[in-house]
Design a protein around this motif. Structure first.
Motif, PDB file in Angstrom:
ATOM      1  N   TYR B  22       0.873  -1.183   0.000  1.00 25.21           N
ATOM      2  CA  TYR B  22       0.000   0.000   0.000  1.00 25.21           C
ATOM      3  C   TYR B  22       0.902   1.222   0.000  1.00 25.21           C
ATOM      4  CZ  TYR B  22       0.712   0.735   5.052  1.00 25.21           C
ATOM      5  OH  TYR B  22       1.251   0.980   6.292  1.00 25.21           O
ATOM      6  N   GLY B  23       0.320   2.421  -0.130  1.00 23.56           N
ATOM      7  CA  GLY B  23       1.100   3.648  -0.326  1.00 23.56           C
ATOM      8  C   GLY B  23       2.402   3.739   0.454  1.00 23.56           C
ATOM      9  N   ILE B  24       2.300   3.659   1.776  1.00 23.91           N
ATOM     10  CA  ILE B  24       3.475   3.879   2.615  1.00 23.91           C
ATOM     11  C   ILE B  24       4.501   2.760   2.475  1.00 23.91           C
ATOM     12  CG2 ILE B  24       4.213   3.860   5.040  1.00 23.91           C
ATOM     13  CD1 ILE B  24       2.192   5.834   5.659  1.00 23.91           C
ATOM     14  N   GLN B  27       6.334   3.277  -0.699  1.00 24.03           N
ATOM     15  CA  GLN B  27       7.266   4.406  -0.583  1.00 24.03           C
ATOM     16  C   GLN B  27       8.527   3.995   0.197  1.00 24.03           C
ATOM     17  OE1 GLN B  27       6.138   7.653   2.008  1.00 24.03           O
ATOM     18  NE2 GLN B  27       6.884   9.169   0.570  1.00 24.03           N
ATOM     19  N   TYR B  44       0.747   7.528  -5.943  1.00 23.81           N
ATOM     20  CA  TYR B  44      -0.674   7.324  -6.261  1.00 23.81           C
ATOM     21  C   TYR B  44      -0.988   7.719  -7.700  1.00 23.81           C
ATOM     22  CZ  TYR B  44      -2.286   5.705  -1.775  1.00 23.81           C
ATOM     23  OH  TYR B  44      -2.504   4.929  -0.675  1.00 23.81           O
ATOM     24  N   THR B  58      -6.758  -2.971  -7.242  1.00 21.80           N
ATOM     25  CA  THR B  58      -6.741  -2.514  -5.847  1.00 21.80           C
ATOM     26  C   THR B  58      -7.737  -3.300  -5.006  1.00 21.80           C
ATOM     27  OG1 THR B  58      -8.399  -0.845  -6.327  1.00 21.80           O
ATOM     28  CG2 THR B  58      -6.109  -0.143  -6.466  1.00 21.80           C
ATOM     29  N   LYS B  72      -6.890   1.449   4.148  1.00 19.68           N
ATOM     30  CA  LYS B  72      -5.712   1.275   3.292  1.00 19.68           C
ATOM     31  C   LYS B  72      -6.190   0.779   1.928  1.00 19.68           C
ATOM     32  CE  LYS B  72      -2.368  -0.078   6.795  1.00 19.68           C
ATOM     33  NZ  LYS B  72      -1.629  -1.197   7.397  1.00 19.68           N
ATOM     34  N   LEU B  73      -5.358   0.995   0.925  1.00 19.33           N
ATOM     35  CA  LEU B  73      -5.680   0.469  -0.397  1.00 19.33           C
ATOM     36  C   LEU B  73      -4.503  -0.406  -0.823  1.00 19.33           C
ATOM     37  CD1 LEU B  73      -8.099   0.895  -2.294  1.00 19.33           C
ATOM     38  CD2 LEU B  73      -6.756   2.584  -3.513  1.00 19.33           C
TER      39      LEU B  73
END
Lengths: 180, 106
Positions: B22-24, B27, B44, B58, B72-73
């Protein structure tokens, strides 16, 4: 404090101690061992640990009382750990009393304009998760500044993405318009 | 089908982190492995493009208090996504080989 938070705090606590300038290599190494040994503790056991941790001198050496039982460690480790636990547990008590800190809503709103539905929700959720970590690490004021920095850095790529979508739809609509 | 560097890195992170991408986490993975930190917004934006092309899908995850109650995605690669990633990596590899980059750059 949630159970996950407690567990995270315990790990951070031991890491923080082990990286103290006055914590020598041997002490740091033993603390890392302790950290891994305590990773599987239940949240209930963890919740009171910091308050209960104490060092005792026994006839056969120094010990640290943990929820898992008594761990035998060198004198320096026992004394340092107990001192550090007292200071840190006071800090936790203080932070529990403080009202929850909110991330900057304006920045959040700005970001949510450029993404749709679940992605906007997930993006702001991710930034909030970072914000929580930053609050613990740097305090609320600095965490807010960092949040704004992150939000502004995120704005440009999202703006470009939104513009690309708009241009694409503009071209399609224009073509359809020309045919009718 | 061309992939940008960030798209390629994000897709590789999704593969490495599966099923917790997921995003974090994406990253952090890029920062750790590639040595630069893309903004969450650029991740994103890249993933949005890839989803539109049908390369990633997703799935909504859990909402926690730390996330302000937001879900969360989680991202995963689709079959065409895996194919395009493999093709992109092969292209980079053969271009690198053709240029003899190890000798040229030291």
């Amino acid at each position: 404090m949630s159970s996950d938070k407690r567990k995270e705090f315990l790990i951070q606590f031991l890491d923080k101690y082990a990286s103290r300038p006055d914590a020598d290599y041997e002490i740091a190494k033993r603390l890392f061992d302790l950290r891994w040994a305590h990773e599987d503790l239940t949240p209930g056991q963890l919740s009171d640990w910091l308050r209960k941790i104490r060092a005792q001198q026994r006839d056969d050496g120094f010990t640290v009382v943990t929820p898992k039982g008594i761990a035998r460690v060198p004198r320096e480790v026992a004394v340092h750990l107990a001192e550090f636990a007292t200071v840190e547990s006071e800090a936790v008590t203080q932070s529990q009393k403080a009202p929850p800190v909110e991330p900057p809503r304006l920045a959040e709103f700005g970001l949510s304009l450029f993404l749709k539905g679940d992605k906007a929700d997930a993006l702001t959720g991710d930034l909030n998760e970072r914000f929580e970590q930053d609050c613990q690490r740097y305090g609320a004021k600095r965490a807010r500044r960092i949040y704004w920095g992150r939000a502004l850095r995120s704005l440009w790529p999202l703006l470009r993405r939104a513009a690309a979508r708009a241009i694409k739809w503009g071209v399609i609509i224009d073509n359809v318009w020309r045919h009718f | 089908m061309e992939l940008t560097t960030l798209e390629q890195h994000a897709m590789l992170a999704i593969v490495a982190l599966h099923p917790n991408a997921y995003g974090i986490s994406i990253q952090d993975h890029i920062k750790q492995k590639a040595g630069y930190e893309p903004s969450v917004g650029s991740i994103y934006a890249a993933l949005d493009r890839l989803e539109q092309k049908g390369f990633v899908r997703t799935k909504q995850g859990e909402a926690t208090r730390e996330r302000g109650g937001r879900r969360k995605l989680y991202f995963s690669l689709t079959a065409p996504g895996k194919k395009v990633l493999a093709a992109s990596l092969n292209a980079t590899r053969s271009l690198g080989r053709a240029a003899g980059w190890q000798e040229a750059l030291g």
